[in-house]
Enzyme design. Sequence first.
Site, PDB file in Angstrom:
ATOM      1  N   ARG A 177       0.880  -1.185   0.000  1.00 24.81           N
ATOM      2  CA  ARG A 177       0.000   0.000   0.000  1.00 24.81           C
ATOM      3  C   ARG A 177       0.903   1.216   0.000  1.00 24.81           C
ATOM      4  O   ARG A 177       1.686   1.409   0.947  1.00 24.81           O
ATOM      5  CB  ARG A 177      -0.914  -0.009   1.228  1.00 24.81           C
ATOM      6  CG  ARG A 177      -1.637   1.300   1.439  1.00 24.81           C
ATOM      7  CD  ARG A 177      -2.745   1.225   2.457  1.00 24.81           C
ATOM      8  NE  ARG A 177      -3.899   0.543   1.909  1.00 24.81           N
ATOM      9  CZ  ARG A 177      -5.125   0.566   2.443  1.00 24.81           C
ATOM     10  NH1 ARG A 177      -5.356   1.242   3.560  1.00 24.81           N
ATOM     11  NH2 ARG A 177      -6.117  -0.085   1.877  1.00 24.81           N
ATOM     12  N   GLN A 179      -9.955  -3.971  -3.650  1.00 25.98           N
ATOM     13  CA  GLN A 179     -11.263  -3.492  -3.202  1.00 25.98           C
ATOM     14  C   GLN A 179     -12.312  -3.737  -4.291  1.00 25.98           C
ATOM     15  O   GLN A 179     -13.396  -4.264  -4.026  1.00 25.98           O
ATOM     16  CB  GLN A 179     -11.162  -1.979  -2.897  1.00 25.98           C
ATOM     17  CG  GLN A 179     -12.455  -1.368  -2.407  1.00 25.98           C
ATOM     18  CD  GLN A 179     -12.833  -1.859  -1.024  1.00 25.98           C
ATOM     19  OE1 GLN A 179     -12.027  -1.811  -0.109  1.00 25.98           O
ATOM     20  NE2 GLN A 179     -14.066  -2.324  -0.858  1.00 25.98           N
ATOM     21  N   CYS A 221     -16.292   1.492   0.493  1.00 26.44           N
ATOM     22  CA  CYS A 221     -15.115   0.662   0.766  1.00 26.44           C
ATOM     23  C   CYS A 221     -14.757   0.665   2.246  1.00 26.44           C
ATOM     24  O   CYS A 221     -14.099  -0.251   2.727  1.00 26.44           O
ATOM     25  CB  CYS A 221     -13.934   1.168  -0.066  1.00 26.44           C
ATOM     26  SG  CYS A 221     -13.572   2.914   0.206  1.00 26.44           S
ATOM     27  N   ARG A 275     -13.548  -8.842   1.264  1.00 31.25           N
ATOM     28  CA  ARG A 275     -12.131  -8.555   0.989  1.00 31.25           C
ATOM     29  C   ARG A 275     -11.320  -9.825   1.257  1.00 31.25           C
ATOM     30  O   ARG A 275     -10.424 -10.185   0.495  1.00 31.25           O
ATOM     31  CB  ARG A 275     -11.622  -7.411   1.893  1.00 31.25           C
ATOM     32  CG  ARG A 275     -12.209  -6.035   1.601  1.00 31.25           C
ATOM     33  CD  ARG A 275     -11.761  -5.498   0.248  1.00 31.25           C
ATOM     34  NE  ARG A 275     -10.313  -5.439   0.145  1.00 31.25           N
ATOM     35  CZ  ARG A 275      -9.553  -4.452   0.611  1.00 31.25           C
ATOM     36  NH1 ARG A 275     -10.105  -3.416   1.199  1.00 31.25           N
ATOM     37  NH2 ARG A 275      -8.231  -4.468   0.453  1.00 31.25           N
TER      38      ARG A 275
HETATM   39  N1   CP Z   1     -11.242  -0.382   2.296  1.00 29.77           N
HETATM   40  C1   CP Z   1      -9.982  -0.434   2.757  1.00 29.77           C
HETATM   41  O1   CP Z   1      -9.024  -0.603   1.981  1.00 29.77           O
HETATM   42  O2   CP Z   1      -9.880  -0.295   4.092  1.00 29.77           O
HETATM   43  P1   CP Z   1      -8.524  -0.068   4.911  1.00 29.77           P
HETATM   44  O3   CP Z   1      -8.000   1.287   4.516  1.00 29.77           O
HETATM   45  O4   CP Z   1      -8.933  -0.132   6.349  1.00 29.77           O
HETATM   46  O5   CP Z   1      -7.566  -1.140   4.539  1.00 29.77           O
HETATM   47  N1  NVA Z   2      -9.895   6.747  -1.177  1.00 26.79           N
HETATM   48  C1  NVA Z   2      -9.529   6.280   0.134  1.00 26.79           C
HETATM   49  C2  NVA Z   2      -9.755   4.814   0.237  1.00 26.79           C
HETATM   50  C3  NVA Z   2      -9.427   4.188   1.557  1.00 26.79           C
HETATM   51  C4  NVA Z   2      -9.669   2.712   1.587  1.00 26.79           C
HETATM   52  C5  NVA Z   2      -8.085   6.623   0.408  1.00 26.79           C
HETATM   53  O1  NVA Z   2      -7.243   6.488  -0.505  1.00 26.79           O
HETATM   54  O2  NVA Z   2      -7.765   7.058   1.516  1.00 26.79           O
END
Ligand code: CP
Ligand code: NVA
Length: 338
Positions: A125, A155, A297, A325
Site C-alpha cells: 500500500r 477493493q 469501501c 475482501r
Molecule cells: N477499504 C480499505 O481498503 O480499508 P482499509 O484502509 O482499512 O484497509
Molecule cells: N480513497 C480512500 C480509500 C481508503 C480505503 C483513500 O485512498 O484514503
Amino acid sequence: MQISGASSPAPLNLPSPARSLADLRNRDLLTFTQLAKPCVLELFALAKELKGTRHQQRTTLANKSVILIFEKASLRTRLTFELGVGMLGGRAVYMDHSVQRLGEREAVKDYAKNLERWLHCIVARVYDQQIVEELAEHSSVPVINALSDRFHPCQALADLFTLWERAPSLTVEGKRLRIAYVGDGNNVCHSLMHAACTLGVDITVVTPKRFDPADDIAAQCQQLAKESGSTLTLASKLSAVEAHHAVYTDVWISMGQADQAGKRLKVFADYQVDHELMARATMGLPASWGPSKFMHCLPARRGVEVTDDVIDSPGSIVYDQAENRLHAQNALLASILA
Ligand code: CP
Ligand code: NVA
C-alpha cells in the site's frame, strides 16, 4: 514481475490481462485491468468456495511467505491479507512504512531485489502508484497493489464479488447491473470503473466538476465497456443516479489529502449520499431487487459523505464488502501463488 512502461500513468500499455486462474499464476496485480472477465468470474467462483469452507485450514501457501508493506493506515486490507495468508497455510510479515516511505532509506530497486530472495509475494500500500510498479519491475516475485493514489484493485474485486453474490449473471431481470458512484473520482472510483467495465456492468460516475476520474482511465474504461457491452457515464448532476442497483461512495478526503480538507468539504457538500438520493436510485428498479444497495469501501466518515441512516439501513451492504475482501483476496493469493 515486470510490466512494460513502469511509470504512471500508463495503464494502456500493460501486458494482456490474465484470462484464467492458470494464467494468473505468478502475475502481478497492479491495476484491475490485469484481469480479463473470464478470469474474474473464475476468481468469484473460487472466492465463493473458499468463503463456504472458511473454517478449514488450507495448505495452498504452505512454506510461502508474503510481505505486507504499508505506507498508509489500514484496518481491512492489512487484516484480511494477514489473516488470509494464514488461512491458506502461509506466513505474512507486516512492514510498517508509515514513518519512512519506500525509496527513502534505500532505492526501491534494491528493496525489491532483497525481498525476492526471502519471500514469495509482495503486497504493498503506497502513496504513489509508480512505487508498486517499480517494485514489480525489479522483483521476480508477484506484487499486489493494496491501494495507491490511483488504484485499489483488491477493493474492486471484493465489491464486484459482493454484487455477483446477489446477481451471479450480473443482470437483474434480464437487464445489466447498474452501479452509481457518487463523490470523488479517486483511486477506489478508478478501480471500480475498471471492474464494472471489464465485467459488463453499467457504471455512472457522479462527481463535482474537476473531481472527475482521470481522463486516461475514463478513456480506457470506455474501451473496456465497448468490449464488454456495458456503458460508462460521467455526470455531475445527482439526477444521474436514478435506477441504479447500487450507489457507491468513498471519503471526500483520501489519505494524503488532509491539506485539502477545507476546500474538499465545500466542493463535495452537495454530494452526500442520504435517504433522498438512495430513494432516487431505487426509482425504476424491479421490486425483486428491493432498494438500491448502499456500498462503501470503508472507512466512512459518517455524516459527511454518507448519513447514518443510509449506512445503517437494511439496503447497506458495506460489511459484506468488508468481509468479502478476505475471500476475494484469498482466491487471488491462492491463484497467484498456486
Ligand atoms: N477499504 C480499505 O481498503 O480499508 P482499509 O484502509 O482499512 O484497509
Ligand atoms: N480513497 C480512500 C480509500 C481508503 C480505503 C483513500 O485512498 O484514503
